[in-house]
Motif scaffolding. Sequence first.
Motif, PDB file in Angstrom:
ATOM      1  N   TYR A  89       3.608  13.159 -14.126  1.00  0.00           N
ATOM      2  CA  TYR A  89       2.652  13.811 -15.017  1.00  0.00           C
ATOM      3  C   TYR A  89       2.888  15.319 -15.039  1.00  0.00           C
ATOM      4  O   TYR A  89       2.973  15.936 -16.106  1.00  0.00           O
ATOM      5  CB  TYR A  89       1.234  13.494 -14.541  1.00  0.00           C
ATOM      6  CG  TYR A  89       0.153  14.078 -15.406  1.00  0.00           C
ATOM      7  CD1 TYR A  89      -0.079  13.589 -16.695  1.00  0.00           C
ATOM      8  CD2 TYR A  89      -0.643  15.114 -14.942  1.00  0.00           C
ATOM      9  CE1 TYR A  89      -1.070  14.125 -17.489  1.00  0.00           C
ATOM     10  CE2 TYR A  89      -1.646  15.654 -15.718  1.00  0.00           C
ATOM     11  CZ  TYR A  89      -1.864  15.159 -16.994  1.00  0.00           C
ATOM     12  OH  TYR A  89      -2.842  15.679 -17.782  1.00  0.00           O
TER      13      TYR A  89
ATOM     14  N   ARG B 272       0.840  -1.211   0.000  1.00  0.00           N
ATOM     15  CA  ARG B 272       0.000   0.000   0.000  1.00  0.00           C
ATOM     16  C   ARG B 272       0.876   1.262   0.000  1.00  0.00           C
ATOM     17  O   ARG B 272       0.647   2.207  -0.760  1.00  0.00           O
ATOM     18  CB  ARG B 272      -0.918  -0.017   1.222  1.00  0.00           C
ATOM     19  CG  ARG B 272      -1.964   1.079   1.211  1.00  0.00           C
ATOM     20  CD  ARG B 272      -3.158   0.748   2.092  1.00  0.00           C
ATOM     21  NE  ARG B 272      -2.808   0.029   3.307  1.00  0.00           N
ATOM     22  CZ  ARG B 272      -2.266   0.596   4.381  1.00  0.00           C
ATOM     23  NH1 ARG B 272      -1.997   1.884   4.395  1.00  0.00           N
ATOM     24  NH2 ARG B 272      -1.987  -0.135   5.447  1.00  0.00           N
TER      25      ARG B 272
ATOM     26  N   ILE C 233       3.823   9.040 -10.051  1.00  0.00           N
ATOM     27  CA  ILE C 233       3.124   9.180 -11.334  1.00  0.00           C
ATOM     28  C   ILE C 233       2.579  10.600 -11.489  1.00  0.00           C
ATOM     29  O   ILE C 233       2.741  11.239 -12.547  1.00  0.00           O
ATOM     30  CB  ILE C 233       2.000   8.127 -11.459  1.00  0.00           C
ATOM     31  CG1 ILE C 233       2.619   6.734 -11.700  1.00  0.00           C
ATOM     32  CG2 ILE C 233       1.046   8.482 -12.594  1.00  0.00           C
ATOM     33  CD1 ILE C 233       1.646   5.589 -11.518  1.00  0.00           C
ATOM     34  N   ASP C 234       1.943  11.084 -10.382  1.00  0.00           N
ATOM     35  CA  ASP C 234       1.398  12.449 -10.409  1.00  0.00           C
ATOM     36  C   ASP C 234       2.504  13.449 -10.683  1.00  0.00           C
ATOM     37  O   ASP C 234       2.383  14.346 -11.540  1.00  0.00           O
ATOM     38  CB  ASP C 234       0.722  12.771  -9.066  1.00  0.00           C
ATOM     39  CG  ASP C 234      -0.592  12.005  -8.936  1.00  0.00           C
ATOM     40  OD1 ASP C 234      -1.027  11.391  -9.938  1.00  0.00           O
ATOM     41  OD2 ASP C 234      -1.173  12.015  -7.829  1.00  0.00           O
TER      42      ASP C 234
ATOM     43  N   ASP D  95       2.471   1.613  -3.291  1.00  0.00           N
ATOM     44  CA  ASP D  95       1.464   2.065  -4.247  1.00  0.00           C
ATOM     45  C   ASP D  95       1.238   3.567  -4.121  1.00  0.00           C
ATOM     46  O   ASP D  95       1.188   4.294  -5.130  1.00  0.00           O
ATOM     47  CB  ASP D  95       0.160   1.305  -3.985  1.00  0.00           C
ATOM     48  CG  ASP D  95      -0.797   1.440  -5.150  1.00  0.00           C
ATOM     49  OD1 ASP D  95      -0.376   1.154  -6.287  1.00  0.00           O
ATOM     50  OD2 ASP D  95      -1.954   1.847  -4.923  1.00  0.00           O
ATOM     51  N   GLU D  96       1.142   4.031  -2.867  1.00  0.00           N
ATOM     52  CA  GLU D  96       0.970   5.474  -2.631  1.00  0.00           C
ATOM     53  C   GLU D  96       2.138   6.260  -3.216  1.00  0.00           C
ATOM     54  O   GLU D  96       1.950   7.283  -3.896  1.00  0.00           O
ATOM     55  CB  GLU D  96       0.851   5.740  -1.123  1.00  0.00           C
ATOM     56  CG  GLU D  96      -0.573   5.523  -0.597  1.00  0.00           C
ATOM     57  CD  GLU D  96      -0.625   5.611   0.907  1.00  0.00           C
ATOM     58  OE1 GLU D  96       0.281   6.223   1.516  1.00  0.00           O
ATOM     59  OE2 GLU D  96      -1.589   5.061   1.489  1.00  0.00           O
TER      60      GLU D  96
ATOM     61  N   LEU E 282       4.148   5.269  -5.522  1.00  0.00           N
ATOM     62  CA  LEU E 282       4.101   5.167  -6.984  1.00  0.00           C
ATOM     63  C   LEU E 282       3.100   6.170  -7.568  1.00  0.00           C
ATOM     64  O   LEU E 282       3.396   6.876  -8.553  1.00  0.00           O
ATOM     65  CB  LEU E 282       3.708   3.749  -7.377  1.00  0.00           C
ATOM     66  CG  LEU E 282       3.874   3.403  -8.847  1.00  0.00           C
ATOM     67  CD1 LEU E 282       5.339   3.255  -9.192  1.00  0.00           C
ATOM     68  CD2 LEU E 282       3.126   2.126  -9.203  1.00  0.00           C
ATOM     69  N   ARG E 283       1.907   6.242  -6.931  1.00  0.00           N
ATOM     70  CA  ARG E 283       0.892   7.189  -7.400  1.00  0.00           C
ATOM     71  C   ARG E 283       1.422   8.628  -7.334  1.00  0.00           C
ATOM     72  O   ARG E 283       1.244   9.425  -8.270  1.00  0.00           O
ATOM     73  CB  ARG E 283      -0.386   7.068  -6.563  1.00  0.00           C
ATOM     74  CG  ARG E 283      -1.311   5.976  -7.066  1.00  0.00           C
ATOM     75  CD  ARG E 283      -2.418   5.692  -6.063  1.00  0.00           C
ATOM     76  NE  ARG E 283      -3.017   4.396  -6.289  1.00  0.00           N
ATOM     77  CZ  ARG E 283      -3.927   4.133  -7.232  1.00  0.00           C
ATOM     78  NH1 ARG E 283      -4.351   5.096  -8.025  1.00  0.00           N
ATOM     79  NH2 ARG E 283      -4.411   2.927  -7.388  1.00  0.00           N
ATOM     80  N   LYS E 284       2.077   8.916  -6.210  1.00  0.00           N
ATOM     81  CA  LYS E 284       2.664  10.262  -6.069  1.00  0.00           C
ATOM     82  C   LYS E 284       3.667  10.518  -7.189  1.00  0.00           C
ATOM     83  O   LYS E 284       3.691  11.588  -7.809  1.00  0.00           O
ATOM     84  CB  LYS E 284       3.366  10.377  -4.700  1.00  0.00           C
ATOM     85  CG  LYS E 284       2.455  10.934  -3.612  1.00  0.00           C
ATOM     86  CD  LYS E 284       3.258  11.176  -2.353  1.00  0.00           C
ATOM     87  CE  LYS E 284       2.354  11.512  -1.196  1.00  0.00           C
ATOM     88  NZ  LYS E 284       3.127  11.622   0.071  1.00  0.00           N
TER      89      LYS E 284
END
Length: 272
Positions: free
Chosen positions: A174, A160, A170-171, A163-164, A166-168
């Motif tokens: 981006y 988890r 990715i953001d 994943d967090e 990774l999401r950060k």
Amino acid sequence: MLINKLPLLEQTQSPKPSHKTKLNFENTSYLQGEKFYKQPLVQKQKRQLSIMKSQNEIKKQIQSITDDSVSKRIQQPKTQLEFQTIDKLQLEFETKYIEQNRVIDDLKLENIKLKMQLEEQEQQIIYLKIINSDLRQQIEISSTDIQIKKIEQEYKDTYRRMDETLRKAIDENYESQIKMKNLQIKSQQLEQFTFMFKQQLTCKFCRKELNNTITVIPCAHNYCQRCVSGYVGRCFACNDDNKVQATYHNEYMSDLINMYKIFENILSLLRN
Ligand SMILES: [Zn+2]
Ligand SMILES: [Zn+2]
């Protein structure tokens, strides 16, 4: 026992005169008293003798009684009564013997039962031991189960968190991609500007860097001084015979070219 008591009886009774004789002695004269005194002495001896005799008789009697009982038991032939008692005793003994045998048999039976019970209990103990070991194994398995669950939970938590992250990322990626695109656009714009700028600094005739720049009026196209055929009578870039009004020697262009060279150096550093 009786014999031992007898001499004691002699001591207590014989030396003391009786109460009656004492009274007689006081009432008579001295001589009379002496005569009277001698008489009790004889009486006393006689009495002692009689006591001795009775004592011996008792002794004999006791002896005879004891001897009699022993001899009767050992030597004398058995009477009818004795036979009866013997029979009775024998019967009693036999019944008791049978009874005892029965008790022994009962005890043997009970012993066998107890042995069987003991064997059963031993088997139960073995069975319980097996169950115990099984339970221990199950407990160990359950403990490993708990450990596995813990590890799974830890793994899930880590996953988890990753994943967090990774999401950060990715953001952020981006955002940086947008920034990059913006930068690319700006860079392209800059390249275009540079290209246009360089075009302004190239000769319209020989397509090389301006050298001793001549600028045409009114179109403001630039030529090298040596490329005279490009602007004499008409401008080579405009291709219009009547357009050229005048030309002048543009010293400002050499400054611009120097500025452009500095700018191009900076740009090449940025590209790398
Ligand atoms: Zn030229
Ligand atoms: Zn021109």
